[in-house]
Design a protein around this motif. Structure first.
Motif, PDB file in Angstrom:
ATOM      1  N   ALA A 238     -28.366  -6.127 -60.928  1.00  0.00           N
ATOM      2  CA  ALA A 238     -27.304  -6.979 -61.464  1.00  0.00           C
ATOM      3  C   ALA A 238     -26.006  -6.208 -61.602  1.00  0.00           C
ATOM      4  CB  ALA A 238     -27.726  -7.541 -62.822  1.00  0.00           C
ATOM      5  N   ASN A 239     -26.100  -4.935 -61.976  1.00  0.00           N
ATOM      6  CA  ASN A 239     -24.894  -4.122 -62.129  1.00  0.00           C
ATOM      7  C   ASN A 239     -24.160  -3.981 -60.797  1.00  0.00           C
ATOM      8  OD1 ASN A 239     -25.782  -3.683 -64.756  1.00  0.00           O
ATOM      9  ND2 ASN A 239     -26.862  -1.825 -64.185  1.00  0.00           N
ATOM     10  N   SER A 240     -24.941  -3.864 -59.714  1.00  0.00           N
ATOM     11  CA  SER A 240     -24.359  -3.654 -58.396  1.00  0.00           C
ATOM     12  C   SER A 240     -23.836  -4.937 -57.778  1.00  0.00           C
ATOM     13  CB  SER A 240     -25.414  -3.044 -57.454  1.00  0.00           C
ATOM     14  OG  SER A 240     -25.907  -1.841 -57.962  1.00  0.00           O
ATOM     15  N   ILE A 241     -24.465  -6.063 -58.093  1.00  0.00           N
ATOM     16  CA  ILE A 241     -24.128  -7.283 -57.360  1.00  0.00           C
ATOM     17  C   ILE A 241     -23.460  -8.371 -58.195  1.00  0.00           C
ATOM     18  CG2 ILE A 241     -26.037  -6.866 -55.775  1.00  0.00           C
ATOM     19  CD1 ILE A 241     -27.470  -9.254 -57.131  1.00  0.00           C
ATOM     20  N   ALA A 242     -23.484  -8.235 -59.528  1.00  0.00           N
ATOM     21  CA  ALA A 242     -22.987  -9.324 -60.379  1.00  0.00           C
ATOM     22  C   ALA A 242     -21.545  -9.703 -60.054  1.00  0.00           C
ATOM     23  CB  ALA A 242     -23.104  -8.946 -61.851  1.00  0.00           C
ATOM     24  N   THR A 243     -20.692  -8.692 -59.897  1.00  0.00           N
ATOM     25  CA  THR A 243     -19.276  -8.998 -59.660  1.00  0.00           C
ATOM     26  C   THR A 243     -19.053  -9.619 -58.284  1.00  0.00           C
ATOM     27  OG1 THR A 243     -18.957  -6.708 -58.963  1.00  0.00           O
ATOM     28  CG2 THR A 243     -18.399  -7.243 -61.225  1.00  0.00           C
ATOM     29  N   VAL A 244     -19.726  -9.078 -57.273  1.00  0.00           N
ATOM     30  CA  VAL A 244     -19.505  -9.567 -55.912  1.00  0.00           C
ATOM     31  C   VAL A 244     -20.111 -10.958 -55.707  1.00  0.00           C
ATOM     32  CG1 VAL A 244     -21.544  -8.642 -54.697  1.00  0.00           C
ATOM     33  CG2 VAL A 244     -19.336  -8.668 -53.546  1.00  0.00           C
ATOM     34  N   VAL A 245     -21.145 -11.294 -56.501  1.00  0.00           N
ATOM     35  CA  VAL A 245     -21.733 -12.636 -56.455  1.00  0.00           C
ATOM     36  C   VAL A 245     -20.876 -13.619 -57.247  1.00  0.00           C
ATOM     37  CG1 VAL A 245     -23.702 -14.055 -57.181  1.00  0.00           C
ATOM     38  CG2 VAL A 245     -24.095 -11.865 -56.044  1.00  0.00           C
ATOM     39  N   SER A 246     -20.452 -13.200 -58.442  1.00  0.00           N
ATOM     40  CA  SER A 246     -19.698 -14.118 -59.295  1.00  0.00           C
ATOM     41  C   SER A 246     -18.325 -14.463 -58.712  1.00  0.00           C
ATOM     42  CB  SER A 246     -19.532 -13.543 -60.707  1.00  0.00           C
ATOM     43  OG  SER A 246     -18.725 -12.398 -60.681  1.00  0.00           O
ATOM     44  N   THR A 247     -17.785 -13.565 -57.874  1.00  0.00           N
ATOM     45  CA  THR A 247     -16.510 -13.869 -57.212  1.00  0.00           C
ATOM     46  C   THR A 247     -16.722 -14.583 -55.882  1.00  0.00           C
ATOM     47  OG1 THR A 247     -16.514 -11.662 -56.188  1.00  0.00           O
ATOM     48  CG2 THR A 247     -15.292 -11.911 -58.246  1.00  0.00           C
TER      49      THR A 247
ATOM     50  N   LEU B  32     -19.898 -12.554 -51.604  1.00  0.00           N
ATOM     51  CA  LEU B  32     -21.166 -12.588 -50.876  1.00  0.00           C
ATOM     52  C   LEU B  32     -22.122 -13.559 -51.560  1.00  0.00           C
ATOM     53  CD1 LEU B  32     -21.856  -8.766 -50.262  1.00  0.00           C
ATOM     54  CD2 LEU B  32     -21.002 -10.414 -48.583  1.00  0.00           C
ATOM     55  N   THR B  33     -23.051 -14.092 -50.783  1.00  0.00           N
ATOM     56  CA  THR B  33     -24.116 -14.882 -51.386  1.00  0.00           C
ATOM     57  C   THR B  33     -25.067 -13.927 -52.094  1.00  0.00           C
ATOM     58  OG1 THR B  33     -25.598 -14.710 -49.492  1.00  0.00           O
ATOM     59  CG2 THR B  33     -23.994 -16.524 -49.471  1.00  0.00           C
ATOM     60  N   PRO B  34     -25.898 -14.416 -53.010  1.00  0.00           N
ATOM     61  CA  PRO B  34     -26.846 -13.521 -53.681  1.00  0.00           C
ATOM     62  C   PRO B  34     -27.715 -12.723 -52.713  1.00  0.00           C
ATOM     63  CG  PRO B  34     -26.727 -15.595 -54.860  1.00  0.00           C
ATOM     64  CD  PRO B  34     -25.906 -15.765 -53.617  1.00  0.00           C
ATOM     65  N   LEU B  35     -28.235 -13.366 -51.671  1.00  0.00           N
ATOM     66  CA  LEU B  35     -29.094 -12.660 -50.713  1.00  0.00           C
ATOM     67  C   LEU B  35     -28.318 -11.592 -49.958  1.00  0.00           C
ATOM     68  CD1 LEU B  35     -31.844 -12.348 -49.402  1.00  0.00           C
ATOM     69  CD2 LEU B  35     -31.193 -14.104 -47.740  1.00  0.00           C
ATOM     70  N   GLN B  36     -27.113 -11.923 -49.504  1.00  0.00           N
ATOM     71  CA  GLN B  36     -26.279 -10.924 -48.820  1.00  0.00           C
ATOM     72  C   GLN B  36     -25.948  -9.755 -49.743  1.00  0.00           C
ATOM     73  OE1 GLN B  36     -23.011 -13.518 -47.835  1.00  0.00           O
ATOM     74  NE2 GLN B  36     -23.690 -13.822 -45.715  1.00  0.00           N
TER      75      GLN B  36
END
Length: 341
Positions: A27-36, A39-43
């Protein structure tokens, strides 16, 4: 239990912890890039997992040495102490994942390992003698980084956010975000890269200490197979992701845009790399949470949901002592079954 079986069990559990570390901290690595929505969650998880793995061999093994032999007197350590430490950390990680709290796997493993060592010290030397199992040196610096790491992330992200607003002062928000949607791929990669190199080393340190304690190797030198397996486990955990925590980190703490996500991820990556160079097991959670507060505060202080931030802070404070207590209880139970543990 035969020694070789015990070794295999502990190494397996350590890799499970590493998987959970990636699962919990993804979540730390992907939360920002997903919430903006860059990228899609899977990507996003695939992107993060890739950079978690390729960070192997980049920053040495100083963090692994700190975790394996820097916090605890290795004369007190037995294989059962390490077993109890790993189990205590796994219990804490699963509990906080269930509660959707973005706590530190780093502090869980060092707290649990220390708690198990202190428990054995108490059995061997009495209550007051138990704490002599700890080595004060690295503890002071590592504990100080509970405050310093999020502050570095906060200050770096705040400074970058301020610079971005000044540099793009004549641009529309839409044009800014068109640039930062691309740049955020780089910042997300940097955060995942720094996360992989720091967090995978904690498991390396535990497994290497197992090998030293069992006298399979004579000195604390991390074997290549340990490096690769630790990075593979954390990358796999990241790929499967901790979706419950993404919501807390990516949406509840502050509202994000691609420009703010870029600054937060870059600021957090800077904090983690500084700690890794110093050989300190730092919390990715602390770094990114501090950075998120930093970018939120640039917009306005009310942009940060301080109630959520306070709950996260309590989880940080409790991580080491509660994980230590859990591991101490696990060791006491092991000791009841095996008085020579």
């Amino acid at each position: 239990m035969p020694v070789i079986t015990l070794i295999v069990v502990i190494v397996g559990l350590a890799l499970i912890f590493d998987f959970l570390n990636g699962f919990h901290d993804s979540a730390n690595s992907i939360a920002t890039v997903v919430s903006t929505r860059v990228l899609t969650p899977l990507q996003a998880v695939a992107w993060a997992a890739f950079f978690n793995f390729v960070s192997a061999f980049t920053f040495g093994t100083k963090v692994a040495a700190t975790v394996g032999k820097g916090f605890v007197d290795t004369h007190v350590v037995t294989l059962y102490v390490i077993l109890a430490g790993v189990l205590g950390a796994i219990i804490w990680d699963l509990l906080t994942w269930w509660l959707a709290l973005p706590t530190s796997s780093s502090h869980a493993i060092i707290g649990a390992y220390a708690g198990a060592a202190v428990a054995r010290g108490m059995f061997e030397r009495g209550f007051s003698g138990g704490f002599s199992a700890l080595i004060p040196g690295k503890w002071l610096l590592t504990l100080s980084f509970i405050v310093i790491a999020p502050l570095i992330g906060l200050v770096a992200a705040f400074a970058m956010m301020t610079a971005v607003y000044w540099l793009f002062r004549k641009s529309t928000p839409l044009k800014m975000d068109s640039w930062f949607r691309k740049l955020q791929l780089l910042s997300a990669a940097a955060l995942s890269f720094s996360h992989g190199t720091n967090d995978a080393q904690k498991t390396m340190g535990i497994i290497t200490e197992v090998l030293v304690t069992a006298k399979i190797i004579q000195e604390f030198k991390v074997p290549i197979w340990v490096i690769l397996s630790a990075h593979a486990a954390i990358a796999l955990g990241t790929f499967f992701g901790g979706w419950r925590i993404v919501h807390t980190m990516g949406k509840r703490l502050t509202r994000l845009k691609p420009r703010t996500g870029f600054c937060a991820e870059t600021g957090a990556a800077a904090a983690i790399i500084v700690a890794t160079q110093m050989g300190l097991p730092v919390s990715t959670t602390h770094a990114i949470a501090g950075a998120l507060v930093g970018v939120g505060a640039v917009q306005r202080v009310k942009a940060v949901r301080w109630g959520v931030a306070t709950n996260i802070l309590w989880a940080w404070v409790l991580a080491i002592p509660v994980a230590a207590l859990m591991a101490g209880i696990v060791f006491a139970l092991i000791r009841l079954v095996n008085p020579h543990a």
